[in-house]
Design an enzyme around this catalytic site. Sequence first.
Site, short mmCIF file in Angstrom:
data_model
loop_
_atom_site.label_atom_id
_atom_site.label_comp_id
_atom_site.label_asym_id
_atom_site.label_seq_id
_atom_site.Cartn_x
_atom_site.Cartn_y
_atom_site.Cartn_z
N HIS A 283 2.36 44.20 -23.01
CA HIS A 283 2.36 43.70 -24.38
C HIS A 283 1.10 42.90 -24.68
O HIS A 283 0.73 42.01 -23.90
CB HIS A 283 3.60 42.84 -24.63
CG HIS A 283 4.88 43.60 -24.46
ND1 HIS A 283 5.59 43.59 -23.28
CD2 HIS A 283 5.55 44.41 -25.31
CE1 HIS A 283 6.67 44.35 -23.42
NE2 HIS A 283 6.67 44.86 -24.65
N ASP B 262 2.97 40.72 -18.23
CA ASP B 262 3.65 41.98 -17.87
C ASP B 262 2.72 43.17 -17.90
O ASP B 262 3.06 44.26 -17.46
CB ASP B 262 4.86 42.22 -18.78
CG ASP B 262 4.49 42.34 -20.26
OD1 ASP B 262 3.30 42.55 -20.58
OD2 ASP B 262 5.40 42.22 -21.10
N ASN C 105 8.63 53.44 -25.01
CA ASN C 105 9.76 53.20 -24.11
C ASN C 105 10.33 54.50 -23.57
O ASN C 105 10.83 54.54 -22.44
CB ASN C 105 10.84 52.39 -24.82
CG ASN C 105 10.43 50.93 -24.99
OD1 ASN C 105 9.78 50.35 -24.12
ND2 ASN C 105 10.77 50.35 -26.13
N GLY D 264 12.47 47.10 -27.16
CA GLY D 264 13.29 47.98 -26.35
C GLY D 264 13.66 49.27 -27.04
O GLY D 264 14.29 50.13 -26.45
N SER E 279 8.75 46.92 -29.35
CA SER E 279 8.25 45.57 -29.09
C SER E 279 6.78 45.38 -29.45
O SER E 279 6.33 44.26 -29.69
CB SER E 279 8.47 45.20 -27.62
OG SER E 279 7.84 46.16 -26.78
#
Length: 228
Positions: free
Chosen positions: A206, A203, A120, A92, A55
């Site tokens: 990002h 979040d 991730n 993801g 991402s």
Amino acid sequence: MQDLLKFRYFFLLFCLISCGDAPKKAPDTTDGNSSPENTIATETTGKVILFFGDSLTAGYGLELEEAFPALIQNRLDSLGLNYTVINSGLSGETTSGGRNRLDWVLNQKVDVFVLELGANDGLRGIPLAETRSNLQAIIDLVRKRNPDTEIVLAGMQIPPNMGPEYTTEFRKIFPELAEENGIALIPFLLEGVAGNPELNLEDGIHPTPEGHQIVRDNVWTVLEKVLQ
């Protein structure tokens, strides 16, 4: 405009082909660039730089042209360098997922392959040996398909949620792989961005558009030397 259309086309093509393989878990797996767009396919001219990542590469939560691969394309265009940037970021994506979809991605000649995967894995606590093995397998396959491809590895760090030992060993994976394989290393992709609320989305993971501009500079510092 032709370069932007070309860039968008390749990103969407990779995303549509690959999205079925990615697990859907928030927040790190939500694809912020999955909306269909009307674009025109044009043949790639010049050399190809392929950003293969998650991402962070895909530009989660932003317009595609705000993500750092597009900003790199702008930099290349401004310098009159005949390169086409392909954004093969998939939100993801883990190193395992990237390894599984790589064969299709390499169905074209790639001059520079920028590998940005692992975050991730770290956030999910995937065994470090598995992450290292998958990254090495990706490097090996890229070289097998085209020994002349220049590979750039993006270093990554994670918060200490998994404990200090895991966090430290995770960080070491990237410089060690770069040294063992003789490839260029971006020491830490999110240098100057990670941990700064003003440069990240809500979040906290990002980057914002401003954050991606800093990421672009982090990438360009290394990429520029590779292109020379």
